[in-house]
Design an enzyme around this catalytic site. Structure first.
Site, short mmCIF file in Angstrom:
data_model
loop_
_atom_site.label_atom_id
_atom_site.label_comp_id
_atom_site.label_asym_id
_atom_site.label_seq_id
_atom_site.Cartn_x
_atom_site.Cartn_y
_atom_site.Cartn_z
N SER A 16 -3.26 3.97 -32.58
CA SER A 16 -2.99 2.71 -31.85
C SER A 16 -4.12 1.69 -32.07
O SER A 16 -5.29 1.99 -31.79
CB SER A 16 -2.85 3.04 -30.35
OG SER A 16 -3.25 1.96 -29.56
N1 LIG Z 1 -2.09 -5.22 -24.62
C1 LIG Z 1 -2.21 -3.78 -24.59
C2 LIG Z 1 -1.21 -3.15 -25.54
C3 LIG Z 1 -1.18 -1.65 -25.40
C4 LIG Z 1 0.00 -1.02 -26.12
O1 LIG Z 1 1.06 -1.66 -26.27
N2 LIG Z 1 -0.18 0.21 -26.54
C5 LIG Z 1 0.91 0.92 -27.19
C6 LIG Z 1 0.35 1.76 -28.33
S1 LIG Z 1 -0.24 0.73 -29.63
C7 LIG Z 1 1.53 1.87 -26.17
O2 LIG Z 1 0.85 2.41 -25.35
N3 LIG Z 1 2.86 2.04 -26.24
C8 LIG Z 1 3.56 2.97 -25.41
C9 LIG Z 1 4.45 2.34 -24.41
O3 LIG Z 1 4.38 1.10 -24.21
O4 LIG Z 1 5.24 3.06 -23.81
C10 LIG Z 1 -3.64 -3.38 -24.93
O5 LIG Z 1 -4.33 -4.18 -25.56
O6 LIG Z 1 -4.08 -2.29 -24.54
#
Ligand SMILES: N[C@@H](CCC(=O)N[C@@H](CS)C(=O)NCC(=O)O)C(=O)O
Length: 229
Positions: A11
């Site tokens: 990520s």
């Molecule tokens: N704006 C957030 C974005 C975090 C994000 O979207 N992470 C993704 C992985 S890259 C995630 O956790 N996705 C799983 C989900 O949303 O269920 C940050 O900067 O931490």
């Protein structure tokens, strides 16, 4: 009590936090979350972060998520000085602007590029997605026209947040030195940091391999040129 980080190094936002931690010599008790297996939706994790995103940091009784917020918190609380997240209002405003650029523009565009490939096995990448990435490269090249780093002459958390995202985009669209000389120079500078490989390179390579296996072919400049036509 050690700082607990829910993470997965594929990520980009997680890698921004790993870069920040390395820069200030912080260690985490790392708890891996496998997004492919939807572990982020497990009730135990949803209890901690109802938005079910990684990175998520637990510092004793304090929980914070969003990489930009975590990076700012870590520097404010644990760094010996404020150089990575300056307190001086104008310097901080510039860092914040770049952080919001990553959060609101860069990361969503890169996510839109990569996520459908690894999740839905998409093989085609639309011209719109490619041109959104190229526009983002152009923005950053301009930001870097008169400064070494994204928010001035010193390295800040804005560089960490943007490099983890940009490096992810380069899996599909390499940064052209001819078209984006300032961005290329900055990217090389970040790649030369002693902790870059461990904090960003390792997870990026895993994601690169996954994207390649999903596309069924290497992601290289030539193939992207064909797609972009
Ligand atoms: N704006 C957030 C974005 C975090 C994000 O979207 N992470 C993704 C992985 S890259 C995630 O956790 N996705 C799983 C989900 O949303 O269920 C940050 O900067 O931490």
């Amino acid at each position: 009590m050690p700082l607990k980080l829910f993470y997965n190094d594929m990520s980009p936002p997680v890698r921004a936090v790993l870069l920040t931690a390395k820069a200030i010599n912080l260690e985490f008790d790392l708890r891996e979350i496998d997004i492919a297996n939807k572990e982020q939706l497990a009730p135990e994790f949803m209890e901690i972060n109802p938005q079910h995103t990684i990175p998520t940091l637990v510092d004793e009784d304090f929980v914070i998520w969003d990489s930009h917020a975590i990076a700012g918190y870590l520097v404010s609380k644990y760094s010996e000085d404020d150089s990575l997240y300056p307190k001086e209002p104008r310097k901080r405003a510039l860092v914040d602007q770049r952080l919001h650029f990553d959060s609101g523009i860069l990361f969503p565009r890169v996510q839109n590029l990569v996520y459908p490939i690894i999740t839905f096995n998409d093989k085609e990448i639309s011209r719109e997605k490619l041109s959104a990435i190229n526009e983002s490269y152009k923005f950053m090249d301009k930001f870097l026209e008169n400064s070494t780093f994204l928010a001035g002459e010193s390295l800040t958390i804005a560089d960490f947040c943007c490099v983890s995202t940009i490096s992810t985009a380069t899996i599909i669209i390499p940064v052209s030195v001819e078209r984006y000389p300032n961005l290329s120079k900055w990217y090389q500078l970040l790649k030369n940091l002693p902790y870059y490989e461990e904090a960003n390179g390792v997870g990026l390579n895993k994601l690169d391999a996954l994207v390649e296996s999903k596309l069924g072919r290497p992601c290289h400049e030539d193939c992207m040129c064909n797609l972009a036509k």
